[in-house]
Scaffold this active site. Structure first.
Site, PDB file in Angstrom:
ATOM      1  N   PRO A 107       0.850  -1.251   0.068  1.00  0.00           N
ATOM      2  CG  PRO A 107       0.007  -0.822   2.366  1.00  0.00           C
ATOM      3  CD  PRO A 107       0.584  -1.837   1.251  1.00  0.00           C
ATOM      4  CE  LYS A 108       6.528  -0.598  -1.211  1.00  0.00           C
ATOM      5  NZ  LYS A 108       7.767  -0.734  -1.759  1.00  0.00           N
ATOM      6  CB  VAL A 109       0.902   6.801  -0.606  1.00  0.00           C
ATOM      7  CG1 VAL A 109       0.669   8.235  -0.981  1.00  0.00           C
ATOM      8  CG2 VAL A 109      -0.287   5.828  -0.574  1.00  0.00           C
TER       9      VAL A 109
END
Length: 239
Positions: A107-109
């Site tokens: 879940p990368k931002v």
């Protein structure tokens, strides 16, 4: 090559990265059980309401080069196995963000994490845009930590939710996946007193899992490899 877009100028290299001198600041804290239940998907189960806030300085990564990452991992149980659910991850590398999202289910931002020593403390920060959303401090190398204990902390299996919509907006893929860290060489490990502050931000809601009590802290330097993710639960088949 999966998920590499655009075809003639991929956003990330088609390699299995090896991490050298990966530096962790880990702070495990107790939070509100109801807040966890609101974000942890079934069939994952919550035993103790514990979250690990981590800042990782990737000093040398094959194919990607150096970058920094921060996030939250929630302690869970799945099918009798203890592990962590990766709830949120924030990076300052577009290539690492794109590969984590497209190839796997991380879940990368994009954001601005940092890890550095300051006046006798190891400091981890996370900024989203111009605003600070997390500040972690730990006494710098106060006490050596058993390396087997440190390895056990960072090598627990991790679980993630992968959702890919179809062209009409309905889910094409909706799976719970599992991965783990392999080929680990712990080079140094320390523990000491620590503090963690989380600040409210609508687009980086780390503070939705509030800090009620700091349980433990560690500073670990290691070489490692990430194993490919594998599906362990298909929500669409269940439906």
């Amino acid at each position: 090559m999966l998920g590499i877009t655009p075809l003639t100028a991929p956003a990330f290299p088609a390699v299995q990265p090896r991490f050298f001198d990966r530096e962790y600041l880990n702070i495990v804290y107790r939070t509100d059980p109801e807040a966890l239940r609101a974000v942890v998907p079934a069939p994952l189960e919550i035993d103790e309401p514990l979250v690990r806030f981590e800042v990782m300085k990737m000093n040398d990564v094959t194919g990607y080069g150096p970058y920094t990452e921060a996030g939250q991992a929630i302690q869970i149980v799945f099918d009798g196995e203890r592990g962590e659910y990766l709830h949120a991850m924030y990076l300052d590398s577009f290539a690492a963000t794109a590969s984590g999202r497209e190839v796997s289910a991380y879940p990368k931002v994009m954001a601005a994490p940092n890890l550095y020593a300051d006046n006798g403390a190891l400091v981890g920060t996370l900024d989203y845009g111009t605003l600070r959303v997390a500040t972690a401090t730990m006494g710098y190398k106060h006490h050596e930590l058993d390396r087997r204990t440190a390895e056990a902390e960072i090598t627990v299996p991790t679980f993630m939710l992968k959702t890919i919509p179809d062209y009409d907006g309905t889910p094409r893929v909706q799976e719970l996946v599992r991965t783990e860290i392999t080929d680990v060489v712990v080079k140094a490990a320390y523990t000491g007193p620590a503090r963690l502050q989380l600040f409210q931000h609508v687009l980086a809601p780390l503070a939705d899992l509030p800090v009620l009590e700091v349980v433990s802290a560690s500073h670990v330097i290691t070489d490692l490899t990430l194993a490919p993710a594998k599906p362990v639960h298909n929500y669409l088949e269940e439906a």
